[in-house]
Design an enzyme around this catalytic site. Structure first.
Site, PDB file in Angstrom:
ATOM      1  N   CYS A  89       0.807  -1.221   0.000  1.00  0.00           N
ATOM      2  CA  CYS A  89       0.000   0.000   0.000  1.00  0.00           C
ATOM      3  C   CYS A  89       0.837   1.268   0.000  1.00  0.00           C
ATOM      4  O   CYS A  89       0.331   2.349  -0.300  1.00  0.00           O
ATOM      5  CB  CYS A  89      -0.914   0.024   1.221  1.00  0.00           C
ATOM      6  SG  CYS A  89      -2.270  -1.117   1.050  1.00  0.00           S
TER       7      CYS A  89
HETATM    8  N1  CO8 Z   1     -20.256  -9.395   7.600  1.00  0.00           N
HETATM    9  C1  CO8 Z   1     -20.689  -9.594   8.861  1.00  0.00           C
HETATM   10  N2  CO8 Z   1     -19.888  -9.857   9.897  1.00  0.00           N
HETATM   11  C2  CO8 Z   1     -18.566  -9.934   9.650  1.00  0.00           C
HETATM   12  C3  CO8 Z   1     -18.027  -9.753   8.362  1.00  0.00           C
HETATM   13  C4  CO8 Z   1     -18.947  -9.470   7.300  1.00  0.00           C
HETATM   14  N3  CO8 Z   1     -18.515  -9.273   6.053  1.00  0.00           N
HETATM   15  N4  CO8 Z   1     -16.700  -9.871   8.424  1.00  0.00           N
HETATM   16  C5  CO8 Z   1     -16.383 -10.146   9.689  1.00  0.00           C
HETATM   17  N5  CO8 Z   1     -17.510 -10.189  10.437  1.00  0.00           N
HETATM   18  C6  CO8 Z   1     -17.609 -10.473  11.876  1.00  0.00           C
HETATM   19  C7  CO8 Z   1     -16.363 -11.176  12.392  1.00  0.00           C
HETATM   20  O1  CO8 Z   1     -16.418 -12.556  12.180  1.00  0.00           O
HETATM   21  C8  CO8 Z   1     -16.394 -10.807  13.846  1.00  0.00           C
HETATM   22  O2  CO8 Z   1     -17.306 -11.627  14.504  1.00  0.00           O
HETATM   23  P1  CO8 Z   1     -17.009 -12.128  16.026  1.00  0.00           P
HETATM   24  O3  CO8 Z   1     -16.939 -10.865  16.838  1.00  0.00           O
HETATM   25  O4  CO8 Z   1     -18.172 -13.013  16.333  1.00  0.00           O
HETATM   26  O5  CO8 Z   1     -15.679 -12.845  15.943  1.00  0.00           O
HETATM   27  C9  CO8 Z   1     -16.966  -9.407  13.849  1.00  0.00           C
HETATM   28  O6  CO8 Z   1     -17.672  -9.262  12.607  1.00  0.00           O
HETATM   29  C10 CO8 Z   1     -15.897  -8.334  13.951  1.00  0.00           C
HETATM   30  O7  CO8 Z   1     -14.854  -8.627  12.985  1.00  0.00           O
HETATM   31  P2  CO8 Z   1     -13.484  -7.887  12.978  1.00  0.00           P
HETATM   32  O8  CO8 Z   1     -12.922  -7.830  14.356  1.00  0.00           O
HETATM   33  O9  CO8 Z   1     -12.630  -8.487  11.879  1.00  0.00           O
HETATM   34  O10 CO8 Z   1     -13.974  -6.442  12.502  1.00  0.00           O
HETATM   35  P3  CO8 Z   1     -13.215  -5.071  12.564  1.00  0.00           P
HETATM   36  O11 CO8 Z   1     -14.094  -4.116  13.263  1.00  0.00           O
HETATM   37  O12 CO8 Z   1     -11.807  -5.208  13.001  1.00  0.00           O
HETATM   38  O13 CO8 Z   1     -13.217  -4.627  11.021  1.00  0.00           O
HETATM   39  C11 CO8 Z   1     -11.625  -4.485   9.211  1.00  0.00           C
HETATM   40  C12 CO8 Z   1     -12.525  -5.387  10.050  1.00  0.00           C
HETATM   41  C13 CO8 Z   1     -12.526  -3.559   8.390  1.00  0.00           C
HETATM   42  C14 CO8 Z   1     -10.802  -5.349   8.275  1.00  0.00           C
HETATM   43  C15 CO8 Z   1     -10.720  -3.613  10.101  1.00  0.00           C
HETATM   44  O14 CO8 Z   1     -10.085  -4.417  11.054  1.00  0.00           O
HETATM   45  C16 CO8 Z   1      -9.655  -2.857   9.338  1.00  0.00           C
HETATM   46  O15 CO8 Z   1      -9.930  -2.071   8.448  1.00  0.00           O
HETATM   47  N6  CO8 Z   1      -8.392  -3.035   9.741  1.00  0.00           N
HETATM   48  C17 CO8 Z   1      -7.269  -2.344   9.124  1.00  0.00           C
HETATM   49  C18 CO8 Z   1      -6.985  -3.041   7.852  1.00  0.00           C
HETATM   50  C19 CO8 Z   1      -5.942  -2.325   7.039  1.00  0.00           C
HETATM   51  O16 CO8 Z   1      -5.772  -1.158   7.022  1.00  0.00           O
HETATM   52  N7  CO8 Z   1      -5.247  -3.137   6.285  1.00  0.00           N
HETATM   53  C20 CO8 Z   1      -4.339  -2.655   5.353  1.00  0.00           C
HETATM   54  C21 CO8 Z   1      -4.414  -3.624   4.240  1.00  0.00           C
HETATM   55  S1  CO8 Z   1      -4.089  -2.936   2.750  1.00  0.00           S
HETATM   56  C22 CO8 Z   1      -2.424  -3.185   2.354  1.00  0.00           C
HETATM   57  O17 CO8 Z   1      -1.550  -3.151   3.124  1.00  0.00           O
HETATM   58  C23 CO8 Z   1      -2.137  -3.506   0.949  1.00  0.00           C
HETATM   59  C24 CO8 Z   1      -1.976  -4.969   0.789  1.00  0.00           C
HETATM   60  C25 CO8 Z   1      -1.828  -5.293  -0.647  1.00  0.00           C
HETATM   61  C26 CO8 Z   1      -3.116  -5.140  -1.433  1.00  0.00           C
HETATM   62  C27 CO8 Z   1      -3.919  -6.375  -1.441  1.00  0.00           C
HETATM   63  C28 CO8 Z   1      -4.992  -6.334  -2.511  1.00  0.00           C
HETATM   64  C29 CO8 Z   1      -5.939  -7.503  -2.455  1.00  0.00           C
END
Ligand code: CO8
Length: 374
Positions: free
Chosen positions: A156
């Site tokens: 990224c």
């Molecule tokens: N619908 C409903 N529920 C869901 C879903 C969904 N789609 N997904 C997860 N849940 C559930 C989970 O199972 C979990 O349930 P439980 O509490 O029962 O275990 C609950 O919802 C909460 O899940 P999370 O804790 O995972 O949710 P978050 O509030 O943490 O949100 C995010 C998830 C949005 C992913 C968040 O953590 C986030 O944005 N984190 C930062 C990510 C980030 O910035 N990453 C950078 C990556 S990009 C990068 O570096 C480039 C890489 C190369 C590119 C790749 C291209 C493909």
């Protein structure tokens, strides 16, 4: 020493969009089918049932409403669940080169320049379509640019790391201008069958023309200073690579051959890293929070950007001070902060300061302090 400046930017946006509603509908159809097909193993406890995704969760957790993609049909087909892109002949432009070319021509037009004014092409992206020859050299060829070109990957943060390279080469006098292009086909390395991440990414290409400030044909953004930092982490990882075939179980469809992340950990660890990085970069350059007119942040998550904006400015950012584009584009990896910059920078006045910052896998963080001129 020469002064580097951003003189033009361009964005190539694919025609297809996928709304959260469309995405969730197809994912849930896939999950139902998976659960039916694997009912016995699920019942026996050998396979985990797929839970439904939800639009409410996606918007609340990320701020994303929609994404642009190159192929929509394959992604939304519950029997396919990935984009379908035809194999191109070796004598045709590759897909990444084609997208980058469109963005590059827009950046040149915005700067009032032609390919003859460019000395180097840097293709900086989080995945490359092939190992060699470099996609950047193909783009150089398509544009008819003399000089040199090379590919680089810092996930990224690729765009800001590429901008630092271009700025340093221009400062030293080894080149007088460079196109930094970021073609990101994230849809092809996203696991659309994983509800934890299926909503995160979209496709796009951006291009930034960096020139000596004295060569600018119109208003420009002087690059005052750049700073890059990395700190190894496995929390965002993709194990695909050229050794795949050599491994006994090296199939293309293994889960870790696509984007993997521990989103919660990334959120917790990257936020302080980025806030501290921006803070010390500004301190070292004598830039106060009150000097900053705009923050163009990496577009991964709205809450993350709200937090960073508040930390950097010492208050909640006003409307427009920290523009987000992720609601329409989702995370487009390295291109995100450049899309925000491209769309929301023309209204700045002569002398105004702004900061571009990207962060992500590596971990990596890159910041670029710019000042509007003209
Ligand atoms: N619908 C409903 N529920 C869901 C879903 C969904 N789609 N997904 C997860 N849940 C559930 C989970 O199972 C979990 O349930 P439980 O509490 O029962 O275990 C609950 O919802 C909460 O899940 P999370 O804790 O995972 O949710 P978050 O509030 O943490 O949100 C995010 C998830 C949005 C992913 C968040 O953590 C986030 O944005 N984190 C930062 C990510 C980030 O910035 N990453 C950078 C990556 S990009 C990068 O570096 C480039 C890489 C190369 C590119 C790749 C291209 C493909």
């Amino acid at each position: 020493m020469y002064t580097p400046a951003i003189t033009g930017t361009g964005v190539c946006t694919p025609e297809n969009t996928i709304s959260n509603a469309e995405l969730v509908k197809s994912f849930n159809a896939y999950a139902d089918k998976f659960n039916l097909q694997n009912a016995d193993q699920i019942e026996a406890g050998d396979v985990t049932a797929q839970a439904h995704s939800s639009e409410e969760f996606i918007v609340k957790a990320s701020g994303i409403h929609s994404r642009y993609v190159i192929d929509k049909d394959g992604i939304l087909d519950p029997d396919v669940m990935h984009p379908l892109m035809r194999q191109r002949e070796d004598d045709e432009p590759s897909l990444m080169a084609e997208m980058a070319l469109d963005a590059a021509l827009k950046a040149l037009k915005a700067a009032g320049k032609t390919p003859a004014d460019v000395d180097a092409v840097i293709c900086a992206a989080s995945n490359l379509e092939r190992a060699y020859p470099a996609v950047a050299i193909e783009i150089q060829e398509l544009l008819g640019i003399k000089g040199f070109a090379f590919d680089m990957n810092v996930a990224c943060s690729s765009a800001t790391f590429g901008l630092q390279l271009a700025a340093d080469m221009i400062k030293s006098g080894s080149i007088s201008s460079a196109l930094v292009v970021n073609p990101e086909i994230c849809s092809a390395h996203l696991e659309w069958r994983d509800r934890d991440c299926h909503f995160i990414f979209g496709d796009v290409a951006t291009a930034t023309l960096v020139e000596r400030s004295e060569d600018a044909s119109g208003p420009y953004f002087e690059i005052k200073s750049t700073r890059c930092a990395t700190d190894f982490s496995n929390n965002i990882r993709n194990n695909n690579g050229f050794l795949r075939r050599s491994r006994p179980d090296g199939t293309a469809d293994r889960r870790d051959m696509q984007f993997m992340q521990n989103g919660r950990k990334v959120f917790k660890e990257v936020l302080p890293m980025v806030s501290a990085h921006i803070g010390s970069h500004m301190d070292d350059e004598g830039i106060q929070a009150t000097d900053l007119k705009r923050l163009w942040l990496h577009q991964a998550n709205k809450s993350m950007n709200d937090f960073i904006g508040k930390k950097v400015l010492g208050r909640t950012p006003e409307d427009g001070e920290q523009p987000n584009i992720l609601q329409d584009y989702a995370n487009t990896s390295s291109a995100g902060s450049i899309i925000a910059f491209s769309k929301y920078s023309n209204d700045l006045d002569d002398g105004d300061y702004g900061l571009i910052c990207s962060f992500g896998a590596g971990y990596s963080v890159g910041s670029v302090i710019v000042q509007r001129r003209g």
